[in-house]
Design a protein around this motif. Structure first.
Motif, PDB file in Angstrom:
ATOM      1  N   SER A  56      17.879  -2.492   3.547  1.00 46.91           N
ATOM      2  CA  SER A  56      17.396  -3.090   2.322  1.00 46.91           C
ATOM      3  C   SER A  56      16.176  -3.983   2.583  1.00 46.91           C
ATOM      4  N   ARG A  57      16.234  -4.754   3.661  1.00 53.86           N
ATOM      5  CA  ARG A  57      15.092  -5.623   3.984  1.00 53.86           C
ATOM      6  C   ARG A  57      13.923  -4.819   4.534  1.00 53.86           C
ATOM      7  N   GLY A  58      14.207  -3.927   5.483  1.00 58.30           N
ATOM      8  CA  GLY A  58      13.134  -3.172   6.122  1.00 58.30           C
ATOM      9  C   GLY A  58      12.315  -2.387   5.118  1.00 58.30           C
ATOM     10  N   ASN A  59      13.023  -1.733   4.194  1.00 61.45           N
ATOM     11  CA  ASN A  59      12.298  -0.943   3.200  1.00 61.45           C
ATOM     12  C   ASN A  59      11.620  -1.820   2.152  1.00 61.45           C
ATOM     13  N   GLU A  60      11.961  -3.105   2.141  1.00 57.03           N
ATOM     14  CA  GLU A  60      11.277  -4.022   1.221  1.00 57.03           C
ATOM     15  C   GLU A  60       9.926  -4.453   1.768  1.00 57.03           C
ATOM     16  N   TYR A  61       9.873  -4.857   3.041  1.00 58.50           N
ATOM     17  CA  TYR A  61       8.601  -5.391   3.526  1.00 58.50           C
ATOM     18  C   TYR A  61       7.697  -4.353   4.175  1.00 58.50           C
ATOM     19  N   ALA A  62       8.239  -3.181   4.530  1.00 61.10           N
ATOM     20  CA  ALA A  62       7.416  -2.175   5.216  1.00 61.10           C
ATOM     21  C   ALA A  62       6.142  -1.799   4.436  1.00 61.10           C
ATOM     22  N   PRO A  63       6.235  -1.530   3.112  1.00 62.68           N
ATOM     23  CA  PRO A  63       5.003  -1.118   2.424  1.00 62.68           C
ATOM     24  C   PRO A  63       3.931  -2.207   2.418  1.00 62.68           C
ATOM     25  N   ALA A  64       4.350  -3.465   2.261  1.00 61.41           N
ATOM     26  CA  ALA A  64       3.358  -4.544   2.230  1.00 61.41           C
ATOM     27  C   ALA A  64       2.741  -4.745   3.609  1.00 61.41           C
ATOM     28  N   LEU A  65       3.561  -4.629   4.647  1.00 66.52           N
ATOM     29  CA  LEU A  65       3.037  -4.759   6.014  1.00 66.52           C
ATOM     30  C   LEU A  65       2.037  -3.638   6.292  1.00 66.52           C
ATOM     31  N   ALA A  66       2.403  -2.419   5.884  1.00 64.55           N
ATOM     32  CA  ALA A  66       1.520  -1.275   6.113  1.00 64.55           C
ATOM     33  C   ALA A  66       0.176  -1.492   5.419  1.00 64.55           C
ATOM     34  N   LEU A  67       0.241  -1.984   4.193  1.00 71.46           N
ATOM     35  CA  LEU A  67      -0.991  -2.213   3.443  1.00 71.46           C
ATOM     36  C   LEU A  67      -1.847  -3.278   4.128  1.00 71.46           C
ATOM     37  N   ALA A  68      -1.177  -4.329   4.614  1.00 72.78           N
ATOM     38  CA  ALA A  68      -1.907  -5.416   5.276  1.00 72.78           C
ATOM     39  C   ALA A  68      -2.571  -4.933   6.560  1.00 72.78           C
ATOM     40  N   LEU A  69      -1.994  -3.934   7.208  1.00 76.69           N
ATOM     41  CA  LEU A  69      -2.552  -3.425   8.460  1.00 76.69           C
ATOM     42  C   LEU A  69      -3.340  -2.133   8.249  1.00 76.69           C
ATOM     43  N   SER A  70      -3.609  -1.781   6.979  1.00 73.82           N
ATOM     44  CA  SER A  70      -4.302  -0.519   6.645  1.00 73.82           C
ATOM     45  C   SER A  70      -3.654   0.677   7.333  1.00 73.82           C
ATOM     46  N   SER A  71      -2.343   0.721   7.273  1.00 74.64           N
ATOM     47  CA  SER A  71      -1.602   1.779   7.955  1.00 74.64           C
ATOM     48  C   SER A  71      -0.858   2.640   6.955  1.00 74.64           C
ATOM     49  N   GLY A  72      -0.608   3.883   7.329  1.00 75.72           N
ATOM     50  CA  GLY A  72       0.273   4.718   6.535  1.00 75.72           C
ATOM     51  C   GLY A  72       1.704   4.228   6.684  1.00 75.72           C
ATOM     52  N   CYS A  73       2.506   4.485   5.664  1.00 69.97           N
ATOM     53  CA  CYS A  73       3.883   3.997   5.678  1.00 69.97           C
ATOM     54  C   CYS A  73       4.824   5.137   5.323  1.00 69.97           C
ATOM     55  N   LEU A  74       5.806   5.387   6.170  1.00 70.25           N
ATOM     56  CA  LEU A  74       6.758   6.462   5.897  1.00 70.25           C
ATOM     57  C   LEU A  74       8.183   5.924   6.023  1.00 70.25           C
ATOM     58  N   PRO A  75       8.935   5.896   4.921  1.00 69.08           N
ATOM     59  CA  PRO A  75      10.288   5.344   4.984  1.00 69.08           C
ATOM     60  C   PRO A  75      11.341   6.381   5.343  1.00 69.08           C
ATOM     61  N   ASP A  76      12.446   5.895   5.903  1.00 68.43           N
ATOM     62  CA  ASP A  76      13.684   6.669   6.097  1.00 68.43           C
ATOM     63  C   ASP A  76      13.502   7.931   6.933  1.00 68.43           C
ATOM     64  N   VAL A  77      12.863   7.762   8.072  1.00 68.99           N
ATOM     65  CA  VAL A  77      12.633   8.900   8.972  1.00 68.99           C
ATOM     66  C   VAL A  77      13.955   9.344   9.602  1.00 68.99           C
TER      67      VAL A  77
END
Lengths: 324, 256
Positions: free
Chosen positions: A99-120
């Motif tokens: 629940s936490r990981g999938n909450e902050y992952a997109p914002a972190l990815a955006l801040a680092l100009s990175s692609g983000c892929l959940p639930d691999v």
């Protein structure tokens, strides 16, 4: 900062289930790529956690400590991780798919100009590329995706990668201080509650219902079926609990209970990855569903395409007749 | 106070999800039932309950997609939304960030105090459009929310987040904020007849967003059927025959 894989530990997690599953994916990826793995732990007093993780994984640990990190917040995690990882030129950030990981992952990815892929759930290599798999489309289809930015953020599907301890000397621990203030997060408090008793954890046979119950009036069918077995219990998927047919205490799945009975009979449950995560340990699985394409059939030892309210009474009557 | 609810139209879970040769989904639209993503119905219901209890709240809904999504926006109006916006695009982009960019572009200048979304879409299960939208807006966000309380005077919202079966988190965020709601937070209402009649007269505002924006950092390659983890036995015959086979199979294994 070197190219590598950075695993972010789940906040205050004990045992370290999600963290170690994310680490497991990272370890396999690293050996495929020749990269190094680093573990990052965030919190306010985490010396002990860092030490345990360094021992369990044999991996170097960066402990990021700060007052604003005492409790988890997406804002706090993003700020601290952005500060620590901005120098990383390439590689992957692996986050437990909680629940936490999938909450902050997109914002972190955006801040680092990175692609983000959940639930691999899996990966393969295709030439230079890493191709990741995740489940979608009601669990009926999987999608393959490639992160094309030099840095990427992944979250790791719970239960997809099982951690096995490999004896190694403990990793080195580096402690850094991060004192970024929170501006939009005013207060966070963690709460734990007693687990509610439902008999599910002790049951040898579990009869579980899902959205396919369609109405509360069909619930007695599950109890009738369960009554044929000794040490049995009735549980359900999240939609059955959301609909009020079953209490949340009897919810089976990623946000509910994890069970491992001898026999699991799923009635009208489509088999979402979240539900499967909670019953993967069942030894024998019977799936009853009116949709022949229901993904749960992929995990079944026996599959029966039928409406549960039609099939169960016939089955129950047959068993009772054969016993008398 | 203005609340925006983001709604996705999905193909029903029992639709035929066929794949073409290159691994892309080919839905036979005429044989497919489309409806509001169930998780988004929780978000709309929560917004309507906030309006019911606080008063002086406008609830707006937005959806991105081809013309057919207007049936879902109409349904949202029937449930009680004040205004509906359709961001018209022939083919919705295939990543959550690209969709969030469209939504952010729409929401940016519209002075919302709160944006609500469902936890994920039932079809693709990404769970990322909400938090990506918050990040693009520069707003705080909380996901897996099972309870919320708005404080209009303080301009804050306190949300209870579900972490796992026996742990929760109470978080207080400054408004404007985005909440992504866990299922079960409420019981979405059925539209009343009077609301249905009223909704017929309401306009759905159309905004052409053209070709859409890309997500340069993530590429969806192809879809495929999952490989089977167990080679299960599919029972054949009528109900009676299936029941007898199941009884025998369970007995052979001493399970019955």
């Amino acid at each position: 900062m070197e190219t590598g894989i950075y695993v972010i530990a789940e906040h205050n997690e004990l045992p370290f289930t999600g963290t170690l599953e994310a680490f497991t994916l990272a370890r396999v990826l690293a050996s495929a790529r020749g990269w190094s793995v680093h573990l990052l732990v965030l919190g306010s007093d985490i010396g002990n956690q860092a030490k345990q993780l360094a021992e369990k994984t044999g991996c170097d640990v960066l402990a990021i400590e700060g007052n604003a990190l005492e409790e988890y917040s997406a804002e706090g995690y993003c700020a601290a991780l952005r500060e620590q990882l901005s120098g990383m030129e390439a590689g992957l950030i692996c986050i437990p798919g909680t629940s936490r990981g999938n909450e902050y992952a997109p914002a972190l990815a955006l801040a680092l100009s990175s692609g983000c892929l959940p639930d691999v759930t899996r990966f393969r290599t295709e030439g230079e590329h890493l191709v990741f798999t995740r489940t979608g489309w009601y669990g009926k289809l999987e999608m393959e995706a490639v992160i094309s930015s030099p840095r990427g953020v992944l979250t790791v599907s719970p239960g997809a990668f099982r951690f096995e301890e490999i004896p190694r000397p403990p990793g080195r621990i580096t402690r850094v201080h991060s004192d970024l203030p929170l501006s939009d997060t005013l207060d966070v408090q963690a709460e734990t509650s007693e687990e509610t008793e439902s008999g599910l954890l002790e049951a040898e046979v579990i009869v579980a219902g899902g959205r396919g119950l369609r109405k509360a009036e069909n619930l007695p069918h599950l109890h009738d079926l369960a009554s044929l077995f000794r040490r049995s219990a009735v549980g359900g998927s999240r939609p059955a609990c959301d609909s009020g047919w079953l209490s949340y205490g009897s919810q089976i799945g990623f946000t509910g209970k994890t069970v491992a009975p001898r026999l699991y009979i799923a009635c009208g449950i489509s088999g979402s990855p979240q539900h499967i995560a909670g019953m993967k340990g069942a030894r024998f699985v019977v799936v009853i569903n009116s949709d022949p394409e229901a993904p749960f059939f992929q995990n079944a030892d026996i599959g029966i395409v039928a409406r549960l309210e039609e099939f169960i009474p016939v089955f129950v009557e047959g068993v009772r007749a054969s016993r008398s | 106070m203005k609340i925006l609810v983001c709604i996705k139209q999905v193909a029903d879970g029992e639709s035929r999800f066929d794949l073409d040769e290159s691994g892309h989904l080919s839905l036979r639209e005429s044989e497919t039932a489309f409806r509001i993503n169930r998780y988004d119905e929780f978000a709309l219901e929560e917004a309507l309950q906030i309006r019911d209890s606080l008063g002086d709240v406008t609830v707006e809904v937005v959806s991105l997609g081809p013309l057919r999504v207007e049936s879902s926006l109409r349904r949202a109006l029937e449930m009680g939304a004040d205004n509906a916006y359709h961001l018209i695009i022939d083919t919705s982009p295939d990543t959550p960030l690209a969709r969030a960019r469209q939504l952010a572009f729409f929401a940016a200048a519209r002075d919302y105090d709160l944006i609500l979304t469902g936890i994920q879409s039932e079809d693709e299960l990404w769970g990322q459009t909400g938090p990506s939208l918050a990040a693009l807006m520069g707003w705080p966000c909380a996901t897996t929310v099972i309870r919320q309380e708005l404080n209009r005077e303080d301009r804050t919202v306190t949300a209870c987040r579900e972490i796992n079966v026996n742990s929760r988190e109470m978080i207080t965020l400054r408004l404007p904020a985005l909440l992504s709601l866990q299922s079960g937070i409420n019981r979405p209402r059925y539209p009343s007849l009077s609301h249905k009649l009223r909704a017929r007269k309401q306009d759905i505002m159309r905004i052409d967003v053209g070709g859409g924006t890309a997500d340069d950092n993530l590429t969806i390659k192809a879809l495929h059927r999952p490989r089977s983890e167990k080679r299960g036995l599919r029972l054949e015959g009528n109900l009676q025959e299936k029941a007898e086979q199941l009884r025998e199979l369970l007995r052979e294994r001493s399970l019955l």
